[in-house]
Design an enzyme around this catalytic site. Structure first.
Site, PDB file in Angstrom:
ATOM      1  N   ASP A  55       0.829  -1.193   0.000  1.00  0.00           N
ATOM      2  CA  ASP A  55       0.000   0.000   0.000  1.00  0.00           C
ATOM      3  C   ASP A  55       0.867   1.247   0.000  1.00  0.00           C
ATOM      4  O   ASP A  55       2.091   1.181  -0.085  1.00  0.00           O
ATOM      5  CB  ASP A  55      -1.061  -0.019   1.100  1.00  0.00           C
ATOM      6  CG  ASP A  55      -0.536  -0.260   2.492  1.00  0.00           C
ATOM      7  OD1 ASP A  55      -1.207  -0.987   3.219  1.00  0.00           O
ATOM      8  OD2 ASP A  55       0.526   0.271   2.831  1.00  0.00           O
ATOM      9  N   LYS A 105      -4.239   3.093  -0.924  1.00  0.00           N
ATOM     10  CA  LYS A 105      -5.570   3.615  -0.584  1.00  0.00           C
ATOM     11  C   LYS A 105      -5.399   5.000  -0.023  1.00  0.00           C
ATOM     12  O   LYS A 105      -4.631   5.203   0.892  1.00  0.00           O
ATOM     13  CB  LYS A 105      -6.223   2.751   0.489  1.00  0.00           C
ATOM     14  CG  LYS A 105      -6.824   1.505  -0.035  1.00  0.00           C
ATOM     15  CD  LYS A 105      -7.758   0.958   1.001  1.00  0.00           C
ATOM     16  CE  LYS A 105      -8.009  -0.495   0.730  1.00  0.00           C
ATOM     17  NZ  LYS A 105      -8.342  -1.200   1.949  1.00  0.00           N
ATOM     18  N   MET A 118      -5.440   8.102  11.796  1.00  0.00           N
ATOM     19  CA  MET A 118      -6.373   8.570  10.757  1.00  0.00           C
ATOM     20  C   MET A 118      -7.278   9.694  11.269  1.00  0.00           C
ATOM     21  O   MET A 118      -8.448   9.757  10.924  1.00  0.00           O
ATOM     22  CB  MET A 118      -7.248   7.403  10.241  1.00  0.00           C
ATOM     23  CG  MET A 118      -6.427   6.303   9.604  1.00  0.00           C
ATOM     24  SD  MET A 118      -7.399   4.838   9.200  1.00  0.00           S
ATOM     25  CE  MET A 118      -7.481   4.018  10.783  1.00  0.00           C
TER      26      MET A 118
HETATM   27  N1  SAH Z   1      -1.174  -0.446  10.299  1.00  0.00           N
HETATM   28  C1  SAH Z   1      -0.699   0.912  10.487  1.00  0.00           C
HETATM   29  C2  SAH Z   1      -1.840   1.911  10.539  1.00  0.00           C
HETATM   30  C3  SAH Z   1      -2.607   2.020   9.235  1.00  0.00           C
HETATM   31  S1  SAH Z   1      -3.870   3.222   9.323  1.00  0.00           S
HETATM   32  C4  SAH Z   1       0.153   0.988  11.742  1.00  0.00           C
HETATM   33  O1  SAH Z   1       0.204   0.020  12.494  1.00  0.00           O
HETATM   34  O2  SAH Z   1       0.786   2.022  11.952  1.00  0.00           O
HETATM   35  C5  SAH Z   1      -3.053   4.624   8.610  1.00  0.00           C
HETATM   36  C6  SAH Z   1      -2.746   5.650   9.680  1.00  0.00           C
HETATM   37  O3  SAH Z   1      -1.586   5.276  10.406  1.00  0.00           O
HETATM   38  C7  SAH Z   1      -2.432   7.029   9.140  1.00  0.00           C
HETATM   39  O4  SAH Z   1      -3.612   7.745   8.844  1.00  0.00           O
HETATM   40  C8  SAH Z   1      -1.697   7.631  10.319  1.00  0.00           C
HETATM   41  O5  SAH Z   1      -2.604   8.044  11.323  1.00  0.00           O
HETATM   42  C9  SAH Z   1      -0.927   6.445  10.838  1.00  0.00           C
HETATM   43  N2  SAH Z   1       0.465   6.409  10.340  1.00  0.00           N
HETATM   44  C10 SAH Z   1       1.006   5.491   9.532  1.00  0.00           C
HETATM   45  N3  SAH Z   1       2.313   5.749   9.324  1.00  0.00           N
HETATM   46  C11 SAH Z   1       2.604   6.863  10.045  1.00  0.00           C
HETATM   47  C12 SAH Z   1       3.771   7.646  10.267  1.00  0.00           C
HETATM   48  N4  SAH Z   1       4.949   7.314   9.703  1.00  0.00           N
HETATM   49  N5  SAH Z   1       3.679   8.732  11.054  1.00  0.00           N
HETATM   50  C13 SAH Z   1       2.521   9.076  11.654  1.00  0.00           C
HETATM   51  N6  SAH Z   1       1.375   8.374  11.476  1.00  0.00           N
HETATM   52  C14 SAH Z   1       1.416   7.287  10.693  1.00  0.00           C
END
Ligand code: SAH
Length: 260
Positions: free
Chosen positions: A40, A62, A174
């Site tokens: 993704d 997405k 998110m």
């Molecule tokens: N599975 C992922 C989350 C997916 S949902 C996890 O465990 O981190 C996607 C959300 O994750 C984004 O909208 C944001 O809120 C957060 N996110 C993912 N990568 C990030 C990063 N490097 N810094 C800050 N927030 C992050």
């Protein structure tokens, strides 16, 4: 490319929050052995560089309101690749089982009789805490930590009562688009408007940024700083800890913070 008639396998692999060396050794090994990678949008180029040149690479990025493939279609794709004999790595940002829809993909594989394994990754909450020296729990500040999804759709139906407040850390994934409704919801649930908040953008990446304010100013802060996805919102006393805020060069021209 090693593709046979026998059924392949699907690995749901957590890519961590961005930095390539925050992958697990198992994730790195499976990426090097993959014949197909379905990834993704949150997965960095440096991580994709571990994938053999001969492997198929399929992006199913997405973004809000711009879905390239439905979740059902992603499940079908994983199954189809595995039945064609591929060693399929389904690479997801962070951890596959924290807001990663990994459970739905496990179900899709299981329903088709395709073997599936899950490799955990460092979730962005953990990455963000480490990269800003902001502990999510701390004996003096918080002994409970909760992870919630702050997507605007469905926000009203979620019950967050008791998840945030004194002695607690709330990490909101998110949550950018719904930040105003999120602050209103938390205040309606009894949080004081001056509860500390932090917003961490692109945590662990070379261009990560950290901003802090108070709950009543959450959406104002996000607007002034021009925060874009991916970012996490952290609510609670630990939001005061850690490294200094990133400089906001335009702050002087921005509206003053309503609370100081
Ligand atoms: N599975 C992922 C989350 C997916 S949902 C996890 O465990 O981190 C996607 C959300 O994750 C984004 O909208 C944001 O809120 C957060 N996110 C993912 N990568 C990030 C990063 N490097 N810094 C800050 N927030 C992050």
């Amino acid at each position: 490319m090693m593709v046979s008639n026998t059924t392949g396998r699907v690995f749901l692999v957590g890519a961590g929050p961005g930095a390539v060396d925050l992958l697990t050794l198992r994730a790195a090994r499976l990426l090097g052995e993959a014949t197909a990678v379905v990834h993704d949008g949150l997965v960095s180029d440096a991580i994709m560089a571990l994938v053999p040149a001969s492997a198929l690479r399929i992006s199913v990025a997405k973004r809000r309101a711009r879905h390239t493939l439905s979740q059902a279609a992603i499940g079908d794709l994983l199954v189809e690749l595995a039945l064609a004999g591929h060693a399929v790595v389904r690479l997801k940002g962070g951890d596959p089982f924290i807001f990663g829809r990994g459970g739905e993909e496990v179900d899709a594989c299981a329903a088709a009789g395709v073997p599936v394994e899950v490799v955990p990754g460092i979730s962005s909450a953990q990455g963000a805490g480490a990269a800003t020296l902001m502990p999510l729990t701390h004996r003096d500040h918080a002994s409970i930590v909760s992870f919630v999804a702050g997507e605007c759709r469905g926000l009203a139906a979620q019950n967050w009562v008791g998840l945030a407040g004194p002695g607690r850390t709330l990490v909101i994934y998110m949550g950018l688009a719904g930040s105003e409704a999120i602050a209103d919801k938390l205040i309606a649930d009894g949080l004081t408007p001056d509860t500390p908040v932090a917003v961490i953008e692109r945590a662990t990446r070379h261009d990560q940024r950290l901003f802090r304010s108070l709950l009543a100013d959450l959406s104002g802060l996000i607007a002034r700083a021009g925060v874009t996805s991916p970012a996490l919102i952290i609510v609670g006393a630990v939001a005061r800890l850690g490294v200094a805020d990133s400089e906001i060069l335009t702050l002087a021209e921005a509206a003053p913070c309503p609370i100081s």
